[in-house]
Design an enzyme around this catalytic site. Structure first.
Site, PDB file in Angstrom:
ATOM      1  N   ASP A  36      21.181   0.036 -18.249  1.00 51.80           N
ATOM      2  CA  ASP A  36      21.238  -1.196 -17.471  1.00 51.80           C
ATOM      3  C   ASP A  36      20.278  -2.200 -18.092  1.00 51.80           C
ATOM      4  O   ASP A  36      19.083  -1.940 -18.181  1.00 51.80           O
ATOM      5  CB  ASP A  36      20.810  -0.892 -16.034  1.00 51.80           C
ATOM      6  CG  ASP A  36      20.837  -2.134 -15.169  1.00 51.80           C
ATOM      7  OD1 ASP A  36      21.370  -3.158 -15.614  1.00 51.80           O
ATOM      8  OD2 ASP A  36      20.316  -2.055 -14.040  1.00 51.80           O
ATOM      9  N   CYS A  66       0.090   3.031   3.573  1.00 51.30           N
ATOM     10  CA  CYS A  66       0.412   2.468   4.889  1.00 51.30           C
ATOM     11  C   CYS A  66       1.342   1.261   4.800  1.00 51.30           C
ATOM     12  O   CYS A  66       1.639   0.640   5.830  1.00 51.30           O
ATOM     13  CB  CYS A  66      -0.855   2.126   5.647  1.00 51.30           C
ATOM     14  SG  CYS A  66      -1.718   0.719   4.964  1.00 51.30           S
ATOM     15  N   CYS A 107      -6.286  -2.431   0.130  1.00 52.88           N
ATOM     16  CA  CYS A 107      -5.496  -2.454   1.356  1.00 52.88           C
ATOM     17  C   CYS A 107      -6.470  -2.607   2.518  1.00 52.88           C
ATOM     18  O   CYS A 107      -7.296  -1.735   2.758  1.00 52.88           O
ATOM     19  CB  CYS A 107      -4.690  -1.168   1.512  1.00 52.88           C
ATOM     20  SG  CYS A 107      -3.943  -1.022   3.145  1.00 52.88           S
ATOM     21  N   CYS A 136      -5.748   0.368   5.577  1.00 50.54           N
ATOM     22  CA  CYS A 136      -6.217   1.765   5.541  1.00 50.54           C
ATOM     23  C   CYS A 136      -7.435   1.953   4.645  1.00 50.54           C
ATOM     24  O   CYS A 136      -8.034   3.017   4.612  1.00 50.54           O
ATOM     25  CB  CYS A 136      -5.098   2.701   5.098  1.00 50.54           C
ATOM     26  SG  CYS A 136      -4.749   2.634   3.330  1.00 50.54           S
ATOM     27  N   CYS A 191       0.830  -1.193   0.000  1.00 57.51           N
ATOM     28  CA  CYS A 191       0.000   0.000   0.000  1.00 57.51           C
ATOM     29  C   CYS A 191       0.875   1.258   0.000  1.00 57.51           C
ATOM     30  O   CYS A 191       1.785   1.391   0.815  1.00 57.51           O
ATOM     31  CB  CYS A 191      -0.914   0.005   1.209  1.00 57.51           C
ATOM     32  SG  CYS A 191      -1.896   1.509   1.321  1.00 57.51           S
TER      33      CYS A 191
HETATM   34 ZN   LIG Z   1      -3.110   1.078   3.149  1.00 57.77          ZN
END
Ligand SMILES: [Zn+2]
Lengths: 247, 462
Positions: B366, B213, B232, B235, B210
């Site tokens: 790269d 959070c 999520c 949150c 997330c």
């Molecule tokens: Zn979250």
């Protein structure tokens, strides 16, 4: 028949810049020789039991993602990782994974982050990134068939310094290496091998891959003598073309 | 009459003319010069234009082209930049090139593809009325730093455009997060939960945690990479409801895709044929349809445009020769490359595949990202592929990658010379079959100019 158990620590978090190429290389070079390989992916919240594994790999990640695993590594898995190192397990750690094993990381704005302290090394953040193809030379790989040169690509802003008891993995021939100052690249402590070369380190440097496989087999099997050689035509071409291009 | 303005425009146009005459194709220098002489020029000459911008890491060019087709279907005249000219100076050149010497444009609309790293800078000069964001995947990290800093920089460009209508990918948690605290309208596009279930390797994901959070996302469904019904549970940040929604994928094959979609959640659904192969292009189509919807254009015209659209620069170009087809597809990062491989898996005829990998600045210096691409899936079709050629500056590295993917070493050939590559590839291709060439960006430019000379083609691409 020989068997090796390879542990990929935090594969879902430390997975930047094709680091899984190293796992693929270990796996293939074993299976081409008839050595059985099992790969275990161990991440946050999973139990890490060092006895189950013969080679432990930790890759690099974005700074954002590294914070997530700080707690898990330090508190949950920390003592077991240290046990594994002391009992001479083979480790390969790259970039962020290399830094995490050290004592601390000081950010460029002077915040100090405590790390695992399994290796006597420390890292200081700088504002400039050290980026590019690079070449270094490893004493322990040199013999009549091999000049010990390793080619890779580095991309890091942290400058790492080695303390007492820790040897460099190699000597920089072209590029920055640990800190751009003392010509060292990576670290070796017991059977822990660390490098700033991410992505295709092992596929393009099969002698290093075989070196790690050999020590893991030697640890596990008393009767192990040496690995049979493989046809490394493509690998040598990729390795040599980069050497030719940058030195 | 504003003399300084006129002076700048004349100088810039002259430069564009000279560079074109010299065939330098210079699209960035004139803009640089113009900005030096008259920093506020763009604001001045674009004030009467409705500006549509398209940014994001993958699919910008295709999305921009489909929106262009939508505008055409609606008889809207517009100016647009060439896909190579999506940095600030190229965009400025595009604007100046389109006005007369008094700075007056005969067009009312500008459709501008903007490099995701340049978006924050261009919004210092002009702000979009509609901003379409495709997605955020890892791309050329060594040039732009990390994915999250790219996201932050796009976010700060949006903060400078508080009135812009945002068109965002609902299935991409990074992209969807751009709607937070935006005061203007927001439109989302994405896949409904049951439309398609992908089978991508989850490790290869760009946004696992997330953004707010750092809790691990749960997914109701995954379309590919990190795109899907994320949530999520800590949150509450989750995939927003979408305004333009793919309800069902009916067909994916090597030349087009068919999907069923709804626009603005009406009970009406539309069947659309997208004249492009590959799952990733269905997202570009949804983004373009959403943009058309944001412009209040009739839904039928949006669906029509998908079918009449023709491939643009490098995404998939075909050259017919001796009853054989050369197909060129650009590859530039793991997610895009995986999608191209998925598309190749739909090819059931005997075929030849060439990978041309360069590591110049525009390709990303790269090439470790090749190890994040699932070449292992080619094992499923390796019986029908007669040869895997590898070429370009890093052709040797590509050969190593294919070998470690488990393909037969005997089928892998390093062929650095383009003449030899094309000759071998074509002579091994059967009549009515295809020879696929997958180059990185600068390799695409090289191989095209080689093919153009070889077949004496006029502009077969635009
Ligand atoms: Zn979250």
């Amino acid at each position: 028949m020989y068997e090796l158990n390879i542990c990929h620590l935090y594969p879902d978090i430390l997975n930047l810049y094709g680091d899984r190429g190293n796992i693929i290389a270990l796996e293939k070079r074993c299976s081409w020789r008839g050595i059985d390989v099992t790969i275990s992916n161990i991440s946050i919240g999973d139990i890490f039991d060092a006895e189950q594994h013969d080679i432990i790999f930790i890759g690099g990640g974005q700074d954002y993602e590294q914070e997530i695993l700080q707690n898990d590594l330090l508190i949950e898995k920390g003592s077991e990782v240290k046990n594994a190192i002391n009992s001479e397990k083979v480790f390969l750690t790259i970039c962020g994974g290399f830094q995490l094993l050290g004592n601390y990381y000081t950010t460029w704005d002077k915040k100090e982050i405590e790390l695992l302290g399994a290796l006597n090394i420390w890292t200081i953040g700088s504002k400039e990134r050290m980026i590019g193809n690079f070449v270094f030379e490893c004493d322990f790989l040199m013999d009549e068939n091999c000049d010990g040169k390793i080619v890779g690509f580095e991309n890091h802003s942290g400058k790492t310094y080695l303390g007492d008891g820790v040897k460099p993995l190699g000597k920089i021939i072209k590029g920055f290496g640990n800190n751009g100052e003392d010509k060292t690249e990576g670290a070796i402590y017991k059977n822990v091998y660390c490098s700033y070369s991410h992505g295709s380190l092992l596929p393009k440097n099969p002698t290093l891959a075989d070196h790690l496989i050999s020590i893991a087999l030697r640890q596990k099997y008393k009767d192990f003598v040496a690995l049979q050689s493989l046809n490394d035509g493509f690998e040598s071409k990729a390795h040599n073309s980069m050497i030719k291009r940058i030195i | 009459m504003n003399l300084r303005l006129t002076f700048t425009i004349v100088i810039t146009k002259l430069l564009v003319f000279i560079l074109r005459f010299l065939r330098r194709g210079g699209t960035t220098l004139p803009g640089k010069v113009a900005c030096k002489i008259y920093p506020g020029i763009i604001k001045n000459i674009s004030k009467d234009l409705k500006i549509i911008m398209v940014t994001g890491t993958n699919g910008k060019t295709t999305t921009t082209r489909i929106i262009g087709q939508i505008l055409k279907e609606n008889n809207i005249d517009y100016i647009t930049n060439k896909s190579g000219a999506n940095l600030v100076s190229g965009i400025i050149t595009t604007f100046i090139d389109s006005v007369n010497i008094s700075g007056i444009s005969k067009h009312q609309t500008a459709l501008i593809e903007v490099d995701e790293a340049a978006f924050n800078v261009i919004t210092d000069h002009i702000q979009p009325h509609v901003l379409v964001v495709t997605n955020f995947f890892r791309d050329q990290l060594d040039r732009y730093g990390e994915l999250y800093s790219t996201l932050k920089s796009v976010k700060s460009g949006i903060e400078k455009s508080p009135d812009a209508k945002l068109v965002l990918n609902a299935d991409d948690s990074l992209c969807a997060s751009l709607s937070k605290n935006h005061s203007g309208d927001v439109l989302f596009y994405g896949y409904s939960e049951n439309a398609y279930e992908g089978d991508e390797d989850l490790f290869n994901s760009d946004a696992t945690f997330c953004i707010y959070c750092k809790n691990k996302y749960e997914y109701k469904n995954r379309v590919y990479s990190h795109l899907g019904g994320f949530e999520c549970t800590s949150c509450g940040f989750k995939r927003p409801d979408s305004d333009v929604t793919c309800l069902n994928v009916e067909e994916l094959n090597s030349s087009y895709s068919k999907i069923e979609l709804s626009i603005n959640d009406s009970n009406n659904s539309y069947k659309a044929k997208i004249n492009l192969p590959g799952l990733y292009n269905t997202y570009n189509a949804l983004a373009a349809v959403s943009c058309g919807h944001a412009l209040n254009l009739p839904s039928d015209s949006l669906i029509n445009a998908l079918e009449t659209f023709e491939c643009g620069f490098g995404r998939m170009e075909t050259i017919e020769t001796d009853n054989k087809t050369i197909k060129l597809i650009l590859v530039k990062n793991p997610t895009g490359f995986n999608q191209v491989l998925n598309f190749l898996l739909t090819e059931n005829k005997q075929t030849q595949i060439a990978f041309i990998i360069n590591d110049k600045l525009a390709d990303g210096t790269d090439i470790s990202w090749l190890w994040d691409v699932d070449f292992e899936k080619l094992i499923d079709i390796q019986e029908t592929v007669s040869n895997f050629y590898t070429s370009g500056i890093r052709g040797e590295d590509m050969a190593v990658r294919l070998k470690y993917a488990g393909l037969y070493s005997s089928k892998i050939q390093i062929t650095k010379d383009y003449e030899e590559l094309v000759q071998k590839g074509l002579s091994n291709t059967l009549e009515g079959h295809s020879f696929y060439i997958l180059p990185t960006y600068t390799a695409m430019l090289d191989i095209r100019s080689f093919l153009k000379k070889k077949y004496n083609l006029k502009e077969f691409w635009k």
